[in-house]
Design a protein around this motif. Structure first.
Motif, short mmCIF file in Angstrom:
data_model
loop_
_atom_site.label_atom_id
_atom_site.label_comp_id
_atom_site.label_asym_id
_atom_site.label_seq_id
_atom_site.Cartn_x
_atom_site.Cartn_y
_atom_site.Cartn_z
N UNK A 112 0.97 -1.19 -0.12
CA UNK A 112 0.15 -0.05 -0.14
C UNK A 112 0.93 0.95 0.12
N UNK A 113 0.76 2.02 -1.00
CA UNK A 113 1.50 3.20 -1.16
C UNK A 113 0.91 4.50 -1.02
N UNK A 114 1.51 5.53 -0.38
CA UNK A 114 0.88 6.78 -0.35
C UNK A 114 1.61 7.64 -1.36
N UNK A 115 0.72 8.25 -2.45
CA UNK A 115 1.44 9.01 -3.52
C UNK A 115 0.89 10.42 -3.51
N UNK A 116 1.48 11.40 -4.06
CA UNK A 116 1.24 12.78 -3.96
C UNK A 116 0.90 12.93 -5.54
#
Lengths: 184, 311
Positions: A176-180
């Motif tokens: 699970x990644x957090x992207x901008x």
């Protein structure tokens, strides 16, 4: 996959496994067993998550809980405003949900509109005793009075950010990644 | 694939991808149709108007039901009781319907090309429910959907279509649709009803049913339009039935468990015998059910998204 730069990794493969295992235990605990339970995955990534929960429950309870698949396309509230024509897929709930405890399973809970559509889609299949909601990530920003009963990871985000859940069965990757979001 | 069309007018200019997308969507719709509560909110606030200039039971009713299951408001205009009987033109009638802000118009008309005529003028979507001797695209789609449901992949399968091909828009749409999907199509009937000009469709033409049946996976009987006999296209119903009527004995000649289709309404005892029409291999009622699913799919594809909404 949406375009954006990776800010951080929220969960790796082990993290996902632990979170989903815990949800599986909580579902059985809260429903006092598996008697009336039906797991229903919301397309697409809710489906492999539901399959995993089914498998975990079988491992520790010795019971194979019925599993269904829900496609909510025809219940979306934005059909008349979105440009691209969404492709519908099959809904397949092989058992009657009448009087049962249905656990809806999805990857991310965000505005709550998917969950709203899934509730309506479920009700059209019958009258369950109760419906619960399980999600891998709750990222906030609800636009409707909806909450999850089981949450893998609570993650406060800004609206500019993107949560990318990637599962082996769908994406060939597991995290699970957090992207901008990138300016366009 | 993104759906592009505003209208469904003919199979002839449709791509294989489009046909596949319609069949896929219809499969989803069929599941919904078989539910105890068959009602969706999808097309809430959209209106569909049936404009039928020719008699119809199943096509008109199934379009009406398809729209209703999807949550649209459907209205049917009985032409005999409308202003058409006062001499209103098709163009004016259509404009009136458009002025009432219909999102989709379903038209059946005795003139070939009438559906395209409407589609070119109207901002609303148009579905051709049969135009003269030209095409009946939704019938061909429900036929191929029914065949696929029973037989799986149709590539290389053999279909025999028997009867009054000359006047049949069903046969024409089916010829296009089936050949695009890799099916081998043969038309059979008396030379007056299966003239050589039909070779342009790319299908095989024969006049002897018994010689054509061996190896057929699917046999489709067309309705014999009884008024044709008066115009001398065949000598008698009895002779026609003797040479081209589907009977249990005759169907044994295929040498396999062939399926039988008929677009309805049937002339029992003429093009199809009672025992064939009511046998397990006749999928005639299933065709009707699938017709609703196909029409749901088309209505959804045409007015489900925002792209084609009338401004």
């Amino acid at each position: 996959m949406e375009v954006g730069t990776v800010k951080s990794k929220i969960l790796d493969a082990d993290g996902i496994r632990r979170a989903v295992t815990r949800i599986a235990h909580e579902i059985v605990e809260k429903n006092k067993g598996t008697d009336k339970l039906i797991l229903v995955g919301i397309r697409r990534r809710g489906v492999p998550l539901a399959e995993r929960i089914q498998q975990y429950i079988e491992e520790f309870e010795g019971v194979k809980v019925p599993l269904g698949i829900l496609d909510i396309t025809l219940y979306r509230d934005d059909l008349s405003t979105i440009d691209v024509h969404p492709v519908v897929h099959e809904t397949d709930v092989p058992v009657s949900i009448e009087g049962k405890s249905v656990v809806l399973i999805d990857d991310v809970l965000y505005t709550g509109r998917t969950a709203r559509a899934a509730l309506d889609a479920t009700m059209d299949l019958g009258r369950p005793e109760r419906i619960q909601l399980a999600v891998l990530v709750d990222r906030g920003h609800r636009e409707l009075p909806i909450r999850a009963d089981y949450v893998g990871k609570n993650l406060p985000t800004s609206r500019r950010e993107i949560i990318a859940v990637r599962l082996q069965e769908v994406d060939g990757d597991e995290n699970v990644l957090l992207l901008e979001r990138e300016e366009t | 694939m993104k759906w592009q069309r505003k209208d469904i007018l003919a199979i002839e200019d449709m791509s294989v991808d489009e046909i596949q997308q319609i069949l896929h969507t219809a499969k989803v719709m069929k599941e919904i149709l078989m539910r105890p509560i068959k009602k969706l909110p999808t097309l809430k606030g959209k209106s569909v108007v049936n404009l039928f200039y020719e008699a119809s039971t199943r096509t008109r009713t199934s379009f009406e039901m398809a729209g209703k299951v999807l949550g649209a408001d459907t209205t049917s205009i009985a032409v005999a009781q409308s202003s058409v009987s006062k001499g209103e033109s098709l163009l004016d009638t259509a404009k009136t319907i458009q002025a009432m802000r219909a999102d989709l118009v379903i038209i059946r008309h005795p003139s070939s090309g009438s559906a395209k005529f409407l589609a070119d003028i109207l901002k609303a979507g148009v579905i051709n429910a049969g135009d003269g001797q030209h095409e009946h695209p939704t019938q061909a789609l429900l036929d191929i959907f029914t065949m696929q449901e029973r037989l799986g992949d149709l590539e290389g399968k053999k279909v025999v279509i028997v009867g009054d091909v000359l006047h049949s828009r069903v046969a024409r749409s089916n010829a296009w649709c089936l050949q695009k999907m890799g099916v081998d199509v043969t038309f059979v009937g008396p030379p007056t009803l299966v003239p050589v000009e039909l070779e342009g469709l790319g299908v095989k033409l024969t006049h002897n049913l018994d010689d054509t049946l061996p190896g057929a996976d699917i046999v489709m009987a067309l309705r014999l339009q009884l008024e044709r006999q008066k115009s001398g296209l065949f000598p008698s119903l009895r002779e026609y039935s003797h040479l081209y009527g589907l009977t249990v004995d005759r169907l044994k000649k295929t040498g396999k468990q062939s399926i039988v289709l008929h677009p309805g309404p049937m002339n029992r005892g003429v093009e199809i015998s009672d025992d064939v029409a009511d046998s397990v291999d006749a999928l005639i009622e299933r065709q009707v059910t699938n017709g609703v699913a196909i029409r749901m799919a088309l209505i959804y594809l045409l007015i489900g998204g925002s792209s084609n909404v009338v401004a």
